[in-house]
Design an enzyme around this catalytic site. Structure first.
Site, mmCIF file in Angstrom:
data_model
loop_
_atom_site.group_PDB
_atom_site.id
_atom_site.type_symbol
_atom_site.label_atom_id
_atom_site.label_comp_id
_atom_site.label_asym_id
_atom_site.label_seq_id
_atom_site.Cartn_x
_atom_site.Cartn_y
_atom_site.Cartn_z
ATOM 1 N N ASN A 14 -6.064 12.232 -0.032
ATOM 2 C CA ASN A 14 -5.178 11.433 0.829
ATOM 3 C C ASN A 14 -6.075 10.617 1.765
ATOM 4 O O ASN A 14 -7.305 10.755 1.742
ATOM 5 C CB ASN A 14 -4.224 12.335 1.618
ATOM 6 C CG ASN A 14 -3.138 11.532 2.331
ATOM 7 O OD1 ASN A 14 -2.509 10.661 1.716
ATOM 8 N ND2 ASN A 14 -2.918 11.781 3.604
ATOM 9 N N LYS A 15 -5.453 9.786 2.560
ATOM 10 C CA LYS A 15 -6.194 8.904 3.469
ATOM 11 C C LYS A 15 -7.278 9.674 4.220
ATOM 12 O O LYS A 15 -7.043 10.773 4.716
ATOM 13 C CB LYS A 15 -5.198 8.266 4.447
ATOM 14 C CG LYS A 15 -5.791 7.326 5.471
ATOM 15 C CD LYS A 15 -6.631 6.220 4.859
ATOM 16 C CE LYS A 15 -5.911 5.403 3.794
ATOM 17 N NZ LYS A 15 -6.814 4.513 3.036
ATOM 18 N N ARG A 45 -6.432 -0.501 -7.804
ATOM 19 C CA ARG A 45 -7.002 0.492 -6.868
ATOM 20 C C ARG A 45 -7.234 1.785 -7.646
ATOM 21 O O ARG A 45 -6.422 2.136 -8.502
ATOM 22 C CB ARG A 45 -6.071 0.754 -5.672
ATOM 23 C CG ARG A 45 -6.065 -0.386 -4.658
ATOM 24 C CD ARG A 45 -5.328 -0.003 -3.385
ATOM 25 N NE ARG A 45 -6.148 0.795 -2.476
ATOM 26 C CZ ARG A 45 -5.659 1.368 -1.378
ATOM 27 N NH1 ARG A 45 -4.373 1.270 -1.076
ATOM 28 N NH2 ARG A 45 -6.449 2.055 -0.577
ATOM 29 N N GLN A 47 -3.200 2.554 9.616
ATOM 30 C CA GLN A 47 -1.841 2.631 9.048
ATOM 31 C C GLN A 47 -0.904 3.439 9.942
ATOM 32 O O GLN A 47 0.303 3.216 9.943
ATOM 33 C CB GLN A 47 -1.887 3.265 7.643
ATOM 34 C CG GLN A 47 -2.509 2.387 6.578
ATOM 35 C CD GLN A 47 -3.988 2.620 6.426
ATOM 36 O OE1 GLN A 47 -4.677 2.996 7.372
ATOM 37 N NE2 GLN A 47 -4.517 2.390 5.229
ATOM 38 N N ASP A 52 -2.378 10.826 -2.389
ATOM 39 C CA ASP A 52 -2.599 9.751 -3.368
ATOM 40 C C ASP A 52 -2.847 10.301 -4.765
ATOM 41 O O ASP A 52 -2.635 9.604 -5.765
ATOM 42 C CB ASP A 52 -3.753 8.860 -2.934
ATOM 43 C CG ASP A 52 -3.309 7.962 -1.799
ATOM 44 O OD1 ASP A 52 -3.191 8.466 -0.665
ATOM 45 O OD2 ASP A 52 -3.019 6.789 -2.053
ATOM 46 N N ARG A 76 0.854 -1.189 0.000
ATOM 47 C CA ARG A 76 0.000 0.000 0.000
ATOM 48 C C ARG A 76 0.894 1.245 0.000
ATOM 49 O O ARG A 76 2.112 1.146 0.105
ATOM 50 C CB ARG A 76 -0.940 -0.001 1.211
ATOM 51 C CG ARG A 76 -0.187 -0.267 2.506
ATOM 52 C CD ARG A 76 -0.753 0.400 3.691
ATOM 53 N NE ARG A 76 -0.704 1.838 3.572
ATOM 54 C CZ ARG A 76 0.397 2.574 3.732
ATOM 55 N NH1 ARG A 76 1.569 2.022 4.008
ATOM 56 N NH2 ARG A 76 0.349 3.885 3.611
ATOM 57 N N GLY A 77 0.218 2.420 -0.080
ATOM 58 C CA GLY A 77 0.967 3.665 -0.238
ATOM 59 C C GLY A 77 1.065 3.945 -1.725
ATOM 60 O O GLY A 77 1.456 3.060 -2.505
ATOM 61 N N ALA A 78 0.701 5.167 -2.106
ATOM 62 C CA ALA A 78 0.581 5.469 -3.539
ATOM 63 C C ALA A 78 1.828 5.099 -4.353
ATOM 64 O O ALA A 78 1.728 4.393 -5.368
ATOM 65 C CB ALA A 78 0.219 6.942 -3.710
#
Ligand code: MRU
Length: 348
Positions: free
Chosen positions: A238-239, A86, A187, A228, A49-51
Site C-alpha cells: 500500500n502507499k 503503473r 493524498q 494496491d 489514482r487508487g488501485a
C-alpha cells in the site's frame, strides 16, 4: 457504452471523463479522455489514482473505444499498453487481462463493452460489501487513523478503508478520523481531507510522523488502510508509510485492518517479496507541486529514493476486510483470500 457516474469517473454519451485528482482540493476539473494515450498519461501522472479506479478508468476507456468502433486487435494492443501504465496495483492488470481474454475469445467487441461496464459496477458493489463487513469492527466513539486516500475518488463506489469509515460515521458511531497527510504526494492531506469534509466526517489532519506519539498517548483506537496488491499469504503493498503504521500499531496493541476488493488479491504473488514496487520521480521528494507550480526545497541535484509503496507483512495485520468477508491470519492459511465467495465475516 452505458453512461456511468461516480465521484471521479464518468462516462456520458460514450465519452470518458476523469476528475483531475492532482488539482484537488482547490480546483474540480474534469479531463475529457480522447484517446488511450490520454488515459495512460493520466494514470502515470496520478490524475486518476487508487488501485480500483485506475482499473476502472482503463476498462472504461477500452469500452468507449470499442463502442466507437475500434477493432479487436487494436483494443488488445490498447489493453496491453494500459496494463503497463503503473506496476504495483494489480487491479489494473486483472481488469486488462479479463478484457483481453474476452476480446480473444468472443471474436467481436460488443461483449467487451458489457464487460467493461460490469467490471466498474462490480467495483462499486465491492465497496458496499467491504463497508458492510468492516463497519462492525469499528466501535462507537473510535478514533480511527487512515493513510493515503481510499474513498470515492479511488474507487467507483464509497471506497475501501474509507467506505468502512463512512459507514461507521453514517450509522451514528460518532467516530473521529486521524488523516495521515501521506508524503510525498499528499493524498491524505489533499484528497481524504476533502472527502471527509464533503461527508461531514469529523477529522484532523496530521503529518505522517505524528502517528507514533498519538498512539502512545492513547488517541488512536484502530488503524484501517487500503491496498494496491495483496499476496496469497496476506502480505500487502500500500502507499508508502503504511508499514511503519502497522509496526507502530502492533507495538501499541492497536488493531490494524486492511480493506480491499478481491480484485486486489494476487494469487500469483506468494508473498510480499513478489510484489513489484513502483519507483517514482525524484522531484516528488525534492519538493511539491503547488497551485503556483513546482516548489523545490532540496538542492536541485539531491539524490533521492522514492518508492511509492511499501509492503506490510501479514503477521502485523489484525484482519483483512474484503468484499467476501473479514478474515484473520488463520483464515489466510486456509486460502480465504483466494477462495471464491465464502460469505463469512469473522475478522474482528
Ligand atoms: O499512488 P496512489 O495514490 O494510486 O496509491 C493509492 C493507495 O496506495 C491506496 O491506498 C490504494 O490504492 C487503495 S485505494 C482504494
Amino acid at each position: 457504452m452505458k453512461d456511468f457516474e461516480s465521484t471521479s469517473l464518468r462516462v456520458r454519451g460514450g465519452q470518458l471523463s476523469l476528475l483531475d485528482q492532482t488539482r484537488l482540493p482547490h480546483d474540480e476539473i474534469w479531463l475529457e479522455c480522447r484517446s488511450v494515450a490520454d488515459v495512460i498519461d493520466h494514470i502515470r501522472a496520478l490524475r486518476v489514482r487508487g488501485a480500483p479506479q485506475i482499473a476502472n478508468a482503463a476498462a472504461a476507456m477500452l469500452g468507449c473505444r470499442a463502442a466507437a468502433g475500434d477493432e479487436a486487435a487494436t483494443l488488445v494492443r490498447a489493453a496491453a499498453a494500459l496494463r503497463d501504465a503503473r506496476p504495483t496495483a494489480v487491479n489494473l492488470m486483472h481488469a486488462m487481462d479479463a478484457l483481453t481474454d474476452t476480446l480473444q475469445h468472443a471474436g467481436h467487441t460488443a461483449e467487451l463493452i458489457d464487460q467493461a461496464v460490469a467490471l466498474i459496477e462490480a467495483d462499486r458493489a465491492c465497496c458496499d460489501a467491504i463497508a458492510a463487513h468492516g463497519e462492525p469492527l469499528i466501535a462507537p466513539g473510535d478514533h480511527v487513523l487512515t493513510h493515503c486516500n481510499t474513498g470515492s475518488l479511488a474507487t467507483a463506489g464509497v471506497g475501501t478503508a474509507m467506505g468502512v469509515i463512512r459507514r461507521a460515521h453514517e450509522t451514528g458511531k460518532q467516530i473521529r478520523v486521524w488523516v495521515d497527510e501521506t508524503r510525498p504526494l499528499l493524498q491524505g492531506g489533499r484528497l481524504t481531507a476533502w472527502e471527509c469534509g464533503k461527508l461531514g466526517i469529523p477529522y484532523r489532519l496530521i503529518a505522517d510522523n505524528m502517528a507514533g506519539s498519538l498512539m502512545a498517548s492513547g488517541e488512536v483506537d484502530v488503524v484501517i488502510v487500503g491496498a494496491d496488491r495483496i499476496a496469497a499469504n496476506g502480505d500487502f503493498a500500500n502507499k508508502v508509510g503504511t508499514y511503519p503504521l502497522a509496526v507502530l500499531a502492533r507495538y501499541h496493541d492497536i488493531p490494524f485492518y486492511v480493506a480491499a476488493p478481491r480484485t486486489t488479491v494476487d494469487p500469483a504473488c506468494a508473498s510480499g517479496a513478489d510484489i513489484p514496487i513502483e519507483q517514482r520521480d525524484a522531484d516528488e521528494i525534492r519538493g511539491a507541486v503547488t497551485r503556483d507550480g513546482f516548489r523545490r526545497w532540496s538542492p536541485a541535484d539531491a539524490a533521492v529514493h522514492n518508492p511509492a509503496f511499501d509492503v506490510t507483512p501479514a503477521h502485523l495485520v489484525t484482519g483483512w476486510i474484503l468484499d467476501s468477508g473479514a478474515f484473520r491470519l488463520d483464515d489466510i492459511g486456509q486460502s480465504a483470500l483466494t477462495a471464491p465467495d465464502r460469505g463469512t465475516a469473522s475478522g474482528g
